[in-house]
Design an enzyme around this catalytic site. Sequence first.
Site, short mmCIF file in Angstrom:
data_model
loop_
_atom_site.label_atom_id
_atom_site.label_comp_id
_atom_site.label_asym_id
_atom_site.label_seq_id
_atom_site.Cartn_x
_atom_site.Cartn_y
_atom_site.Cartn_z
N GLU A 106 3.71 26.81 -15.69
CA GLU A 106 3.48 25.78 -15.40
C GLU A 106 1.84 25.89 -14.60
N TYR A 108 0.32 28.26 -12.57
CA TYR A 108 -0.12 28.19 -11.41
C TYR A 108 -0.68 29.95 -11.62
N ARG A 144 10.44 32.80 -13.41
CA ARG A 144 9.92 31.49 -14.18
C ARG A 144 8.37 31.63 -14.82
N HIS A 184 0.53 22.38 -15.78
CA HIS A 184 0.41 20.81 -15.20
C HIS A 184 -0.90 20.53 -15.44
N GLN A 233 9.48 7.93 -10.25
CA GLN A 233 9.55 7.16 -8.75
C GLN A 233 9.79 7.13 -7.79
P1 FAD Z 1 17.40 -8.19 -10.48
O1 FAD Z 1 17.60 -7.64 -11.93
O2 FAD Z 1 16.35 -9.31 -10.95
O3 FAD Z 1 19.07 -9.29 -10.27
C1 FAD Z 1 18.87 -10.60 -10.20
C2 FAD Z 1 20.38 -10.77 -11.05
O4 FAD Z 1 20.88 -12.38 -10.33
C3 FAD Z 1 20.15 -11.28 -12.45
O5 FAD Z 1 21.28 -10.24 -13.13
C4 FAD Z 1 20.47 -12.62 -12.26
O6 FAD Z 1 21.01 -13.15 -13.01
C5 FAD Z 1 21.37 -13.25 -10.75
N1 FAD Z 1 21.46 -14.44 -10.61
C6 FAD Z 1 20.38 -15.34 -10.51
N2 FAD Z 1 20.66 -16.18 -9.70
C7 FAD Z 1 21.61 -16.44 -9.68
C8 FAD Z 1 23.00 -17.45 -8.79
N3 FAD Z 1 22.43 -18.66 -8.68
N4 FAD Z 1 23.98 -17.73 -9.32
C9 FAD Z 1 24.80 -15.70 -10.04
N5 FAD Z 1 23.96 -15.09 -10.30
C10 FAD Z 1 22.16 -15.23 -10.43
N6 FAD Z 1 11.58 -0.54 -12.19
C11 FAD Z 1 11.46 -0.09 -11.73
O7 FAD Z 1 11.77 0.74 -10.69
N7 FAD Z 1 11.17 1.24 -12.33
C12 FAD Z 1 10.86 0.31 -13.81
O8 FAD Z 1 10.61 1.41 -14.73
C13 FAD Z 1 11.36 -0.76 -14.60
N8 FAD Z 1 11.02 -1.14 -15.31
C14 FAD Z 1 11.18 -2.44 -15.45
C15 FAD Z 1 10.09 -3.94 -16.91
C16 FAD Z 1 10.86 -3.97 -16.87
C17 FAD Z 1 10.19 -4.75 -18.51
C18 FAD Z 1 11.38 -4.92 -16.24
C19 FAD Z 1 11.35 -6.40 -16.66
C20 FAD Z 1 11.70 -4.76 -14.83
C21 FAD Z 1 11.69 -3.90 -14.93
N9 FAD Z 1 11.34 -3.17 -13.35
C22 FAD Z 1 11.63 -1.38 -13.15
C23 FAD Z 1 11.54 -3.89 -12.30
C24 FAD Z 1 13.25 -3.68 -11.93
O9 FAD Z 1 14.33 -3.84 -13.09
C25 FAD Z 1 13.58 -4.55 -10.71
O10 FAD Z 1 12.28 -4.27 -9.49
C26 FAD Z 1 14.86 -4.82 -10.02
O11 FAD Z 1 15.77 -4.94 -10.88
C27 FAD Z 1 15.41 -6.21 -9.20
O12 FAD Z 1 16.18 -5.95 -8.68
P2 FAD Z 1 17.15 -7.10 -8.15
O13 FAD Z 1 18.35 -6.48 -7.98
O14 FAD Z 1 16.87 -7.50 -6.88
O15 FAD Z 1 16.73 -8.30 -9.62
P1 NAP Z 2 2.88 -6.12 -11.25
O1 NAP Z 2 2.90 -5.06 -11.36
O2 NAP Z 2 2.47 -7.68 -9.87
O3 NAP Z 2 1.67 -7.07 -12.49
C1 NAP Z 2 1.33 -8.48 -12.56
C2 NAP Z 2 0.26 -8.52 -13.41
O4 NAP Z 2 -0.15 -10.43 -13.46
C3 NAP Z 2 -0.85 -8.20 -12.94
O5 NAP Z 2 -1.75 -7.28 -13.78
C4 NAP Z 2 -1.94 -8.62 -12.51
O6 NAP Z 2 -3.15 -8.31 -12.76
C5 NAP Z 2 -1.71 -10.39 -12.67
N1 NAP Z 2 -1.63 -11.51 -12.53
C6 NAP Z 2 -0.90 -11.46 -11.43
N2 NAP Z 2 -1.36 -12.80 -10.45
C7 NAP Z 2 -1.70 -13.63 -11.85
C8 NAP Z 2 -1.62 -14.48 -12.07
N3 NAP Z 2 -1.57 -16.15 -11.79
N4 NAP Z 2 -2.54 -15.08 -13.33
C9 NAP Z 2 -2.92 -14.20 -13.69
N5 NAP Z 2 -2.06 -12.89 -13.83
C10 NAP Z 2 -1.67 -12.60 -12.71
O7 NAP Z 2 4.66 -7.43 -11.82
P2 NAP Z 2 4.92 -7.02 -13.04
O8 NAP Z 2 4.13 -6.24 -14.39
O9 NAP Z 2 5.64 -8.52 -13.58
O10 NAP Z 2 6.22 -5.96 -12.08
C11 NAP Z 2 7.18 -5.93 -11.76
C12 NAP Z 2 7.91 -5.36 -11.37
O11 NAP Z 2 7.99 -4.07 -11.83
C13 NAP Z 2 6.33 -4.68 -10.46
O12 NAP Z 2 6.37 -4.02 -8.83
C14 NAP Z 2 7.06 -2.71 -11.23
O13 NAP Z 2 6.49 -1.72 -10.61
C15 NAP Z 2 8.10 -3.29 -11.21
N6 NAP Z 2 8.20 -2.79 -12.81
C16 NAP Z 2 8.08 -1.26 -13.26
C17 NAP Z 2 7.75 -0.35 -13.70
C18 NAP Z 2 7.57 1.31 -13.69
O14 NAP Z 2 7.17 2.00 -14.82
N7 NAP Z 2 7.56 1.95 -12.60
C19 NAP Z 2 7.90 -1.17 -15.12
C20 NAP Z 2 7.50 -2.13 -15.08
C21 NAP Z 2 7.59 -3.09 -14.16
P3 NAP Z 2 -4.88 -9.14 -12.04
O15 NAP Z 2 -4.34 -9.73 -10.94
O16 NAP Z 2 -5.81 -8.47 -12.28
O17 NAP Z 2 -4.65 -10.72 -13.38
FE1 SF4 Z 3 13.62 11.48 -9.59
FE2 SF4 Z 3 15.86 9.54 -9.16
FE3 SF4 Z 3 14.16 8.84 -11.07
FE4 SF4 Z 3 15.45 11.26 -11.45
S1 SF4 Z 3 16.25 9.02 -11.13
S2 SF4 Z 3 13.40 11.06 -12.09
S3 SF4 Z 3 15.35 11.51 -9.27
S4 SF4 Z 3 14.05 9.16 -8.45
#
Ligand code: FAD
Ligand code: NAP
Ligand code: SF4
Length: 675
Positions: free
Chosen positions: A165, A167, A215, A253, A340
């Site tokens: 890595e 080191y 390693r 790294h 994460q």
């Molecule tokens: P949600 O996942 O939004 O679940 C809410 C659920 O409630 C849904 O299934 C919905 O159908 C249901 N629901 C809503 N209203 C009602 C109702 N009235 N009755 C019954 N059911 C209802 N996070 C990461 O940590 N790492 C990532 O790499 C990552 N990548 C992402 C990529 C994308 C494209 C997206 C969209 C999200 C990503 N996220 C990632 C974010 C992550 O998925 C969310 O932060 C997480 O799913 C939120 O969890 P939650 O349970 O609060 O809500």
């Molecule tokens: P986000 O990370 O908060 O990004 C939102 C984007 O929208 C920002 O680029 C912001 O940039 C812009 N924005 C905010 N308000 C706006 C407005 N009123 N008009 C226009 N642009 C606006 O949210 P997200 O991309 O929707 O992701 C949601 C959550 O999912 C995040 O918290 C993220 O951590 C999680 N997620 C994580 C991963 C991962 O790989 N770990 C991947 C996907 C999602 P400006 O304000 O500069 O325009």
């Molecule tokens: Fe790290 Fe858990 Fe994500 Fe695996 S799932 S990379 S152990 S945070």
Amino acid sequence: MADYPTLLAPLDLGFTTLKNRVLMGSMHTGLEETGDWNRVAEFYAERARGQVALIVTGGIAPNFEGGVLPGAAGMMTQQDIDNHAIVTQRVHQAGGKIAMQILHAGRYAYNPKCVGPSPVKSPISPFPPAELDEDGIEKQIADIAEAARKAKEAGYDGVEIMGSEGYFLNQFLVTHTNKRTDQWGGSYENRMRLPIEVVRRTRAAVGEDFIIIYRLSMIDLVPNGSTHAEVVQLAQEVEKAGATIINTGIGWHEARIPTIATSVPRAAFAWVTQKLMGKVGIPVITSNRINTPDVAENVLATGCADMVSMARPMLADADFVAKAMAGHGDQIAPCIACNQACLDHTFGGKLTSCLVNPQACHETELLITPTDAPKSIAIVGAGPAGLSVALTAAKRGHSVTLFDKVDDIGGQLNIAKQVPGKEEFWGLVDWYRTMVAELGVKTELGRVVTADDLTGFDEVVIATGVIPRDPGIAGQDAANVLSYIDVLRDKAPVGKKVAVIGAGGIGFDVSEFLVHEGTSPTEDLPAWMKEWGVSDPETNRAGLAPEGPQPEAPARQVTLIQRKAEKHGKRLGKTTGWIHRAALKMKDVNFVGGVNYERIQPDGLMVSFGEARENPTLIEADTIVMCAGQLPERTLADALIAQGITPHVIGGADVAAELDAKRAINQGTRLAAAL
Ligand code: FAD
Ligand code: NAP
Ligand code: SF4
């Protein structure tokens, strides 16, 4: 046993036998630095109870200058021996074996007193190393050997000498970091003198019946790194010097090629280890992106290695091996390789945990115990927040009903899994499905729940997630405007020129989705290697393709736009943000920042710049995709509160800003632990 005959077969080391072929790879968790050695011991003992054959601790410094930073855990004093003895005793009581990793960081140390072969500063540390003189080199060797002796005194079954890595020991091997002209530099024989001397002196210090793992960096992935012939020569000399096992290191790294992120194909580097098989007489371990017993079994059964190292999977599920032994491989919580809660925490100075398992490294603090007062619990929303409450509450003995308006569990994870490079989310949702059935959680899917449906439960949990934010841009109701949900979930047709509004995690993911077509490189190892410029180290030094990265042409021309003037992706994961940026740059995605959104028109998006809204510019696009963040979906929570019912509100429904699955799962698990 029949499911994984190779993985679960014992490994005879002569003086001792490992009960199966699973090594828990070294991870820096930050636990040792808390000074709470009971907590450290519980973390490792939990994994020993889970039947892993041999645990390797996080890196332990042999001296001050070799620590990754001042204050890093070391093995230097009697107090260190006493502290570590708490760990070894607990692991042995649990029936396990444990080796201490000796990590000398060399020029990677975040320490103004760091040392190295030559004063060549690393790109990942601000401090240039002081060049060691002969006495200085002798001191480093003596300190490493003495740390190993102390480790034996503390009750360890062995040590792992960290030689990969990038080191300290690795730094002597390559001309890029070793410019010396004395007996420790110049020819390869001279450059490998230090690692070999370290192994020889360590063996002399610990005696015969003690495991020494070396390693070894098998593919450096940096310019001027080792050739394959040099790797083989070093491995053979390390064996002669007294090593018991050789473990695989992949990439320095500072390499600009991802090696463990989720977009790296599973077992992507097992073929590299395989090249050493048959060339040494001691067992060889392979590593990197092995996260299920099926992948591990296949790697071993096809002769890539004698043993597998899994590190992060042991955070995700301490019972990985025990579940494989019991034939319940599908119940193993999968590591999705997101970094994460593990590496991003480590590099952010926070204690390590795991996105899918918040109990990891919190074994003594987050207790999940059977309840003596079972309740009926309604959970609305089967995203990660709701699912975490459901599984934890059911495990504790509560009666759980899980509602969702759509006909599958998973919430936004089902959208995330559509993104090329995020295929691991499929396995995570599958695991939730298995566990929901296994733990007897009742599901009511495919129906929108109202407040009236929730009477008669002892506890109501609202986990309804989020709704996309409306950015209120003039012209946004036109047919050429889509949301990220339209694109990723509903697969709406998208034009060839695309403007993506919002460069958060979802904006990056949508861009990644739009520039790819066909099979994801994460599912196609040769394509992935070509994309990142990885080649056979037997043909090309250090495994770097001479022509560099050769990505497929982008499927679309994408412009990724944000209002902030800061670097795109600045807020993405500490250890993965650079990969997302590099991946999009390779696909010619245009990053535009510091904009005001003026209006959407048939030929694209009009923006201006600065407070005075100057320099009006048309970003030409057939399609505009909104990824402007999210707001809490609180309709149901507010309706309940209006009726005098106080629900628990978690996940996105609670706070949408900066929400991710890590927070959702942590909050859900902790709530259920307390219900
Ligand atoms: P949600 O996942 O939004 O679940 C809410 C659920 O409630 C849904 O299934 C919905 O159908 C249901 N629901 C809503 N209203 C009602 C109702 N009235 N009755 C019954 N059911 C209802 N996070 C990461 O940590 N790492 C990532 O790499 C990552 N990548 C992402 C990529 C994308 C494209 C997206 C969209 C999200 C990503 N996220 C990632 C974010 C992550 O998925 C969310 O932060 C997480 O799913 C939120 O969890 P939650 O349970 O609060 O809500
Ligand atoms: P986000 O990370 O908060 O990004 C939102 C984007 O929208 C920002 O680029 C912001 O940039 C812009 N924005 C905010 N308000 C706006 C407005 N009123 N008009 C226009 N642009 C606006 O949210 P997200 O991309 O929707 O992701 C949601 C959550 O999912 C995040 O918290 C993220 O951590 C999680 N997620 C994580 C991963 C991962 O790989 N770990 C991947 C996907 C999602 P400006 O304000 O500069 O325009
Ligand atoms: Fe790290 Fe858990 Fe994500 Fe695996 S799932 S990379 S152990 S945070």
